[in-house]
Structure formats: structure tokens, C-alpha cells
Design a protein around this motif. Sequence first.
Motif, PDB file in Angstrom:
ATOM      1  N   ARG A 125       0.839  -1.193   0.000  1.00  0.00           N
ATOM      2  CA  ARG A 125       0.000   0.000   0.000  1.00  0.00           C
ATOM      3  C   ARG A 125       0.878   1.249   0.000  1.00  0.00           C
ATOM      4  O   ARG A 125       0.625   2.220  -0.710  1.00  0.00           O
ATOM      5  CB  ARG A 125      -0.900  -0.016   1.243  1.00  0.00           C
ATOM      6  CG  ARG A 125      -1.889   1.106   1.325  1.00  0.00           C
ATOM      7  CD  ARG A 125      -3.084   0.731   2.215  1.00  0.00           C
ATOM      8  NE  ARG A 125      -2.679   0.248   3.524  1.00  0.00           N
ATOM      9  CZ  ARG A 125      -2.541   1.013   4.622  1.00  0.00           C
ATOM     10  NH1 ARG A 125      -2.805   2.299   4.548  1.00  0.00           N
ATOM     11  NH2 ARG A 125      -2.169   0.508   5.764  1.00  0.00           N
ATOM     12  N   PHE A 126       1.949   1.219   0.790  1.00  0.00           N
ATOM     13  CA  PHE A 126       2.856   2.363   0.833  1.00  0.00           C
ATOM     14  C   PHE A 126       3.494   2.601  -0.540  1.00  0.00           C
ATOM     15  O   PHE A 126       3.559   3.733  -1.023  1.00  0.00           O
ATOM     16  CB  PHE A 126       3.951   2.154   1.885  1.00  0.00           C
ATOM     17  CG  PHE A 126       4.894   3.311   1.994  1.00  0.00           C
ATOM     18  CD1 PHE A 126       4.585   4.395   2.806  1.00  0.00           C
ATOM     19  CD2 PHE A 126       6.066   3.358   1.250  1.00  0.00           C
ATOM     20  CE1 PHE A 126       5.433   5.491   2.880  1.00  0.00           C
ATOM     21  CE2 PHE A 126       6.907   4.446   1.319  1.00  0.00           C
ATOM     22  CZ  PHE A 126       6.594   5.509   2.139  1.00  0.00           C
ATOM     23  N   VAL A 248      12.807   2.774   2.664  1.00  0.00           N
ATOM     24  CA  VAL A 248      11.684   3.005   3.566  1.00  0.00           C
ATOM     25  C   VAL A 248      11.914   2.161   4.818  1.00  0.00           C
ATOM     26  O   VAL A 248      12.074   0.940   4.711  1.00  0.00           O
ATOM     27  CB  VAL A 248      10.363   2.609   2.881  1.00  0.00           C
ATOM     28  CG1 VAL A 248       9.190   2.810   3.819  1.00  0.00           C
ATOM     29  CG2 VAL A 248      10.193   3.419   1.599  1.00  0.00           C
ATOM     30  N   GLN A 272      10.037   8.717   3.877  1.00  0.00           N
ATOM     31  CA  GLN A 272       8.724   8.521   4.487  1.00  0.00           C
ATOM     32  C   GLN A 272       7.594   8.935   3.561  1.00  0.00           C
ATOM     33  O   GLN A 272       6.436   8.666   3.836  1.00  0.00           O
ATOM     34  CB  GLN A 272       8.608   9.318   5.784  1.00  0.00           C
ATOM     35  CG  GLN A 272       9.564   8.891   6.870  1.00  0.00           C
ATOM     36  CD  GLN A 272       9.111   9.413   8.227  1.00  0.00           C
ATOM     37  OE1 GLN A 272       8.320   8.785   8.918  1.00  0.00           O
ATOM     38  NE2 GLN A 272       9.610  10.574   8.610  1.00  0.00           N
TER      39      GLN A 272
END
Lengths: 364, 364
Positions: A125-126, A248, A272
Motif C-alpha cells: 500500500r505504501f 523506507v 517517508q
Amino acid sequence: MSAPVDLIDRLRLIRTSGIGPIAYRQLLMRFGSASAALDAIPDLAGRGGGKPPAIFAKDKAEREAAAVDKLGARYLVLGQGLYPRALAELENAPPLLTVKGNLSLLERPMIAIVGARNASAAACRFARGLAHDLGREDVTVVSGLARGIDSAAHDGSLESGTVAVIAGGIDFYYPPENEARQKEIAERGLLVAEMSPGTEPRARHFPYRNRIIAGLSDGTVVVEAAPRSGSLITARLAAEAGREVMAVPGSPLDPRAQGCNQLIRDGATLIQSAADVLEMLRPIGGGVASPRAPFEHEAPLDPVDADEGIRSRVEELLGPSPVPVDEIVRLAEASAGSVQLVLLELELGGRLERHAGGKVSMAA
Amino acid sequence: MSAPVDLIDRLRLIRTSGIGPIAYRQLLMRFGSASAALDAIPDLAGRGGGKPPAIFAKDKAEREAAAVDKLGARYLVLGQGLYPRALAELENAPPLLTVKGNLSLLERPMIAIVGARNASAAACRFARGLAHDLGREDVTVVSGLARGIDSAAHDGSLESGTVAVIAGGIDFYYPPENEARQKEIAERGLLVAEMSPGTEPRARHFPYRNRIIAGLSDGTVVVEAAPRSGSLITARLAAEAGREVMAVPGSPLDPRAQGCNQLIRDGATLIQSAADVLEMLRPIGGGVASPRAPFEHEAPLDPVDADEGIRSRVEELLGPSPVPVDEIVRLAEASAGSVQLVLLELELGGRLERHAGGKVSMAA
């Protein structure tokens, strides 16, 4: 439409077994054209003390070019036209790329997003969100069309512009469940392959693909990667090419975060958000990707033949362990060009192997 | 047992309202003893153009010393005996600490572990494990006895050695649910307080406590911290004191990880394990905490009185906005010692305020 003669000669050169991207580049530099290089190979290989390689047949090259054409794809030729400048900077830049889709995506800032095939749902999702946010800033997102993070990165940037670099031929669907995604990217994004059509990807092809992902991009963001994974290879290749390496972070309690956390410990920039990536991309005043230094050993090959003294010194310096070409040039006390020529001859004669990081060894 | 006279004088000096740690240190440097400093205060304050502060009464100081004794606690005096050398390096080192417990814990390498009060269960577990693993390597773990990460860090290191620095008096239990933990640390670890017994902690006391945590420790590890939280203040104070700042990363999708991730972006070392901390602590050959440079302005105060020219130049340079003492010294074109003296006089006269980072302003 039949392909230009020069393209066919270039195809024959790079598809010849035993001629890799470095030998290809040096042959073109020395002989000025693929045709002249093809003619010179038997002599060079003979001086290298080996049997000349079997040159890829002209009709096979013509059949490949016709197949690419029929697939609605085309070639990008190293050093010509639309071939991406950033990729051309790699010492082992692919001489030919097969591409299908929207070539204008190559003209924008490019960021690679790569990571684990078995990534967590949260990380996928990120990655999708990051790709989406970068796309909104007119950044092209590059990835490798693998399961997990790669697929998420492509999905997030399909609208805005995504480039998928695949390990096999441009018409080979791998992994099989990504067939629809690959077709859609060839329509709406850009699909890039180094291997010829029909090639089924093998394990050794994936690091080659990774160098293209890293080499196309101004920077590479790694999202969830296990230690010693392919994503970390891409990160290393990006660093070696002088590109930004970004990662990340994740909780140390999550084993899937260890690769990225270690990258950050080793100096990668912690990411981020898309804003963090853009800050890397546009450090001051919006400029992107300053021109980089040429490769150290991209000296033109010596116009005269290397003398026998240099040849024997270079052969003495080579052994079964890979050594940097730099070191051989220094120890041989000869010009870089003449040492490169000897190495090229040995390679064409099947007696030299090239390794990562500009190292060479005698062939086993 | 009645307290030594010098301790009582030191207590009177630091408990006098308007005399902070910096004025205390400068008074002792200038006058050689607390007793002589107490005698000199009225004159100094007069030259600073203000009313002298009301000196803390002798009998109140004696009562405090008796209370500390009765609690089974004792004082550590800045610059004397067991007072921790690393803490003494702070410009605003606490002149007196009340301590109870095992003082030998101060003689080992010390690492602070701090973080959010409302941390996730996973982060608390990580903090406890990290504290435990550091303890096994004979590292003393320092924290602030708050809820969440602090409590977990103390729990993990209770067996091996833990130091709790509290914001209130040594006999004040805060937060209330930590009463048993505080008592146990006073028995098996070491409890440290700057305020006098009976003091209820106020909001302004917590940054003071944080400077002690940072100042005692060779490095500070932050585990889960919100942006603009007290833990980040501790990290900043550690950095200002030249100590290692370390942080435990987390997923960008977890808001509680943002403070730590930002610290890492700003240069803190990413920590995944006790081994990562020990690597910081013992970079080469097992040595710990090389001696640090003294503070820039720890010049002894000028033995002669500052002349009126310097006094008026310094007063002119001061305004309502905090400015670095360095800058005043430079602009006043006077010795650091004489400028410090003028500032001390102004402070004692109630006309100067000191701020973080060695800055001063006129009192509002």
C-alpha cells in the motif's frame, strides 16, 4: 518495413555468444561501426589466442527485428536517438533495448521503486501511494514488474506514467499472473526488455534487469527488502552508478524491514513520503540529475595494435581471481587503451571473463 | 549526622530563586566557594542594576539536607567525588543531585533509552529487550521513569543496572502508578533527582530532567517518539552535548514512528539491536567516551571587575530576543570573562534571562 542495415549488424554483434555489453561498446569505439567490428572479430580473437566466436547469423537478426516490429515494439540503440542518457552512462549499458509504449516517459525525472515479492500488505500500500504521489509531480516510476512491491509501484503510477523493465523478452509474460499488467503497461506506460523476443527469463537475467532499473533512474527507493535480496542488488547498482539510494524504514521487530534498515545504516536516505524523494531529486532550485562523470576507463581504444610486450604483461597479470581493470592498467605500465584492446582480444578469444565492478579474470 | 557547611552553602546558593546552574557555576569559579559567593551576591546584583535575590535560608537548607539523609539518599556535588564526569561537561550541569541506590552504576558506560508514554506494545517490548541486551554487556541503562518506553527500559535493565532520573523530588512518585517501580529502582538501581525532596514535578521540570538523562549518557536511543515530543528534546540535548543520538525506525504508515524516522533523516544512527548501540559506544578497540572538548565559554571569570565601558556595551547588545553569548563577546570586543561577569551581575539583579543553547536576553 525492413530494418536498417546498421541495426541488423548491431543485433548480430550483441546477440553473438561471448560478446557482452562492454566488449560491444569497445568494438564500436575501436572500429566505428558494427559492420567493421563484425569483420574484425576473427583477427582479434586470434590475437587473443582463442577460437573466434560464432557470429549471430544475419537472417536470425532479421527475423528478430521483424518480430519486434510485428509486436508493435521497437529498438532503442545505445548512443542514438531516444536511448536514455542516464542509462548510457553505465559501463555495461545495454547496447539495444526493445521497448513498447509511451517513449515520452523517458524524458521526465525517473525514480525506481523496488522491493520484496512477498512484501506485507502495508508495504505494498505504501509503495502504491508513493508511486501515485510521485506521478502527480510528473516523475516517471520505474520498476521490475515482479510480484509484491514492483506490481504495487506500477499500479500506483499507471495513470501518471510507469516504466516496467522485464528480465525476459518483451513478449514473455512473467510472472504469469502479471500478463494483464504487462499488457496494460505496454499500452499506457512503457515496457522495456534487453533480451530478444521469446526469451524466457532465467535467474541470471534478473541482475541484468536490475542494472537497467537502477541505470534508468535518478534514484532508487527500496520498500521492504530481505537481506541479500535482488532489491538490495538494485540499490547497490544504483549507488555504483552514482544515483540516489533511498529506503523506507520499518520496525526492527519486522524481519522484512531489515534490508531497508541496513541500507539506511549504510547511508541510504530514509524515505517517508514522496516529498522526501523529491527533496533528493531536486536538491536546489528544481534542477534534476546533474551530468555525471564519464567512466574512468572509457578511454578510446589505442588506434595501433597493442605490442606483444603489453599483451604478455597483461596476460601475466590475469589469474582466476577477478582484479580491477584499473589495477591491470597501472601494473602493466601501458596506456588504458592498449590494455583494453588486449582484454578485448582475450575476451573475444573466449579466454577472459568480465565481472561486476569493472573486474576481469582469466576464463575458467 | 549534620551536613558539611560547604554543602549547606551550596544548597543555599542553588535553591535561591533566580540563581540557575550557569550563574551557580560562574559564582563558584569567581569566588572559589559557595560561602564567598553568597556574601558577594548583594554587591553583584547591585552592579547589575537590580534588587539582590533573597538568599535561601540556612535552616531551610539544613532541613533539606536532613530530609535527604532520612530518606536514605545523598547528594552528589558538581565537580566533587562521584558526580558523573560526563554530566559535569554540560554548561548547565545540575550543581547538586539527590541520589539513592547503587552509585557504582555511574561508573559503567551509560546509554539512555527514551520514548513515547503512549508507545505501542511492540515498541515497549523492543525497548525492554534492548535494555536487557545492553545490560548483559555491562552497560547502565538510563531513562526517565515515565510511562511507556521509559518504564519498559527500566524493567529490561532492573537486573543488570538501571538509572531513573525523575523530574520531581526523590520522594515524589510520578506518575503514581510507577511508585513500586521507583521504589524498586531506589533499592536495586539508582534514582536521581535534581529538585529538593517533596517537590511535585511541573511541566517546566521535564526538560531539566531530560538534560540530565542526555548528559549522564554516552548516547541516547529514542524508541517511538511523536514529532515535537519530550523524547526529541532529549535527543537534541544529547546532540548538543556531543553525545551519540540513535533512533529506532518504524513504518512511515505508523504515526508513532515519525519522530524517530525524522531523527534518522537528520543524522541520528538507525538502531535495530543492542549490537548496533555497542558499535556506536565502542567504535574502535573497546574504548568508550573519549574526553570531550570543554565548553567554549568556560573561561574563568575576569579577576578584576568589569569596567563601566564593557558593562554599557553588553547592556546595549542585549534585547528581548535571545542572542548567543558568543556573539555578545565578539560584538562587545571584550574578554569572555568580563562579559560573563556583566551577564552574571545582570542575572543576579533579575535583569537577564538565560535560554537554551547558550543564549541570553534581557528579562521581560
